[in-house]
Design a protein around this motif. Sequence first.
Motif, short mmCIF file in Angstrom:
data_model
loop_
_atom_site.label_atom_id
_atom_site.label_comp_id
_atom_site.label_asym_id
_atom_site.label_seq_id
_atom_site.Cartn_x
_atom_site.Cartn_y
_atom_site.Cartn_z
N PHE A 59 -3.08 -23.84 31.40
CA PHE A 59 -4.04 -22.73 31.55
C PHE A 59 -5.06 -23.02 32.63
O PHE A 59 -6.18 -22.51 32.60
N ARG A 77 -12.55 -19.94 29.25
CA ARG A 77 -11.43 -20.53 28.52
C ARG A 77 -11.83 -20.98 27.11
O ARG A 77 -12.91 -21.52 26.92
N ILE A 109 -7.21 -17.80 24.16
CA ILE A 109 -7.37 -18.55 25.41
C ILE A 109 -8.51 -17.96 26.22
O ILE A 109 -9.33 -18.66 26.81
N GLU A 163 -0.52 -20.65 23.11
CA GLU A 163 -0.18 -21.91 23.78
C GLU A 163 1.32 -22.20 23.73
O GLU A 163 1.92 -22.58 24.74
N LYS A 217 2.80 -18.02 32.67
CA LYS A 217 2.18 -17.87 31.35
C LYS A 217 3.30 -17.68 30.31
O LYS A 217 4.17 -18.50 30.23
#
Lengths: 130, 459, 489
Positions: free
Chosen positions: B27, B35, C248, C355, C381
Amino acid sequence: MKIDPQCRYTKSHEWARKEDDLIVIGITDYAQQTLSDIVYVELPEEGDEITKGEAFGVVESVKAASDIYAPVSGEVVAVNEKLEDEPELVNSDPFGEGWLIKVRPDDAGEMDELLTPEDYEKVVAEEEAH
Amino acid sequence: MVFVPHTEEERQAMLKAIGVEKMDDLFYDVPARYRYPTLGLEAPLTEMEVLEELRELSEANLNAYRTPTFLGAGIYRHWVPAVVDYVLSRGEFYTAYTPYQAEISQGTLTAIFEYQSLICDLTGMEVANASHYDGATAAAEAVIQAYNVFRGKRKKVVLAPTLHPHYREVIRTYTQGMGLEIVGDEALEKPLEEVVEMVDEQTFAFIVQTPNFFGEIEPLEGLADEVHTRGKKALLAVAVNPISLGLLKPPGEYGADIVFGDGQPLGLGLNFGGPTLGFYATKMRYVHQMAGRIVGETKDVEGKRGFVLTLTSREQHIRRHRATSNICSNQGIMTLAATVYLSALGKDGLRKVALANYHKAHYAAERIAALPGYTVVADKPFFNEFVVECPAPVAEINDFLLNEWDYEIIGGYDLSRDYPHLARHMLVAVTEMNGRDEIDDFVEALRAFADYHQVEVEA
Amino acid sequence: MTEPLIFELSIPGRKGVRLPELDVPESELPADLLRDDLPLPEVSEVDVVRHYLRLSQLNYAVDKGIYPLGSCTMKYNPKINEVAARLPGFVGIHPLQDELTVQGALYLMYHLQEQLKAISGFDAISLQPAAGAHGELTGVLIMRKYHLDRGETQRDTMLIPDSAHGTNPASTSMSGLRVVEIPSDARGNVDLEAMKAYMNERLIGIMITNPNTLGLFDENLEAICQMVHEAGGLVYGDGANMNALMGIMRPAEIGIDVMHFNLHKTFSTPHGGGGPGSGPVGVVAKLADFLPAPIVVKEVDAEEEAEEEAPLYTFYDPPKSIGRVKSFWGHFSVMIKAYTYIRMLGDEGVRRAAEYAVLNANYLLSRIRDVYPLPYDRICKHEFVVEGRFEDAPGVRALDIAKRLIDYGVHPPTNYFPLIVHEALMIEPTETESKQEVDRYADILLKIAEEAKTDPDLLHEAPHNAPVRRLDEVYAARQKILRYRRDQQ
């Protein structure tokens, strides 16, 4: 691939042909090959005005829908009604039975601004190179 | 980890294969200051715990299947045969996506083809799509289709004031950017014959419902001709209750151009009003202006019959900004319910359901009409719903039925909520689910209210 | 496939489900309004069960195996969701019942709104939209009305990246607005330079999918939001890809003003062979008054009152609402499933889902990246796009690869989308697939790449092991057999 010497052309693959004081419009052999099997053609109605460079209809294959752009401005005086039941005519005879509309041009001189068969051939050659 | 099967070792191995050290590295492109926010959701529950919570919530509701209920107004209590939920529970159906890969979606595609055929048969129309979200959005799509049939050259649409209020509202929501003139329901009490007169040569469609919002069966005979003549080929779109078509002549036979409606009565529960499905059918000549998915028959390379999504070049994923509708989802599993329902009841069963609705509603109407203080308002024949003029505001009566009577009864719909001129008017729905004793008790409760109300007034 | 249609099983006189005898006197029927014939099937209940069971077996589904259809988030649908949605007290409530008799349902809707607010950062939510595209239309109408309400009637232009779903431009056109397509740059982000020309008083806003349909987080996202806001426009977020970001990042915090959720993608509610979906819309505070009516609110005062007096949860119509977008309150039973799912996940579970969705996608990519051309080489992603073509197998196309995957008993990825990648294969494994299932899929893809070179006809002619072989779509579109006809068959 066929290019009709009697027609003038656009970069977007329409053809236009003089027929007395009217202009017949269709899509080229190259265009129909690229689109593959045509299953529907959406056309304007008689009496509608079309404007050079603007979309006046849509040809559809099973996977794509493409605008058809007017090579000249004018009033639609006839549409090819056969295409309603037999859109495949655009594939089998794009310059003949697969014509789309007939237009009474606002300015007959606009025909001269279109591509000649020789110039159109170059356009196609260039696209095919990509 | 709920529903994530990975072990810690697997996670490490996968990160290594990707070439990163830790999960966070995946990420890196999410700006650091945004975040990993703290969400503040409630602490997670296990399956056992969550079901307990949900059971409590569900039991806090009054279940209309276990309570005498006379509420309709677009959503109806009907018997749902056991076989419907059995088929809907098949994972092969409900955990599949839209049938884009036709070769491994023949189950869904065949069922939709059957659904389209059943809707055509029921409505008397030539072609149906794979459904809209509900009756209201189907109404909006009917308006947009008719507008497109005239290529946007006409801007006026006439709505019958007796079209479901939600349908009229959704039509306005959908078309608010299109610059349409939407008329017909300014004066809600205007009779249909006068509303039709508003159709003119600038009109692209007339939208009417039968049985209408008040349960009355509209006289469709000659209506299509009148709309076509006054409006120079303007389209007639008819919303219809599908159960009524087990008995009544379908709009297609009267020359309607579009027939649509809410499919909830076809084997779907109440579910607080959704999901239902919007069925939609039209004439073959308008198929290219119809929105939504369509399944067609074809053959494979060996000549075997199969089904595919077809005429897809009308749709948004191909036409993009030129598409006339943005619809992508249909009501998949709901159309399957309707298909199984219509098949399981069949020719004989659906007619019997329709007859039971008709006779029970008429029995109830007759008994209520005999009560002092109540008048059944029915100028036209009705199907399974009718209007009662009451001796007091409907909200008061419903409060009495629910809270003051010997046991809970869910009364009819308070029409003053949508039709201010109909104060004290109750819309009563009766289906095959209302047993005679239930109807009799309802009548008794209404009588008791009138007596009690009389006392109040006198006091 | 040899399964007949239900109509072909029909035997005149056969009856299905029976109904009780009529317990009231019959009334007169309106003879002139009755239909002559009701051409429905005449089959028994057993016929119905067997027919639809056999049909079900012709389908592929998540319950059978990996279904990595890019952009569709085909994750496992927990069975508890189905149990919850079928609780009698949920199935059995009429939408027009007195609010006091449906407090359990309203509680659930209110708390689902709260859950979605927590996950997204938005200030208000409407649960009414029925599907993703329906949510988009809702959002675009809200943007339009916001500008109109401020007297900025000249605003008519919506920017849409060339990688967007087709629903974006279609929703915009339906709303009477002008679509301008914005190209992607070399890294797969929205091209900022190309946007600049439209930063003027005609701008309605931009519709942006993030991660985009290439599966990439747009590195310009914050800059895009700033630029559009400075020009007086609004930013629409297409929430189709929220599965990569829940827990996220909150879209509202980076500058998205309005977004739809896909409960049937991100929040595990089943796709049902095409629906029902559910497409709630979230907005920032300044847009809350425009949401479709009604939304569920909690009456703070009522909490202290006696239970029977006033309802705690009620419906509320936002004052400048665009109007309702469907009948009643939305897809309630889908909401139950999403609520159940989020309730079981909590903060930690939600983040983990995202995730592992991203982990699975990157892992699968790492397994095939040397074989399948990768047009945008970045950490992806929840999904990624490769090209389904090989230099040493010139005749093979993405479609052939997709159809060959069917032979191996798995579902193909999305193909030919996004439009900006030729021969696109868009792959989204989701977090609920195990490493073994992802490895199996990678192995199959690698094997097919081999076959493309050694035996391309195997691909061209695929599928070989499916209920039907490749179907003729042109024939279907030209013949237009769209219903069963007794007279012709």
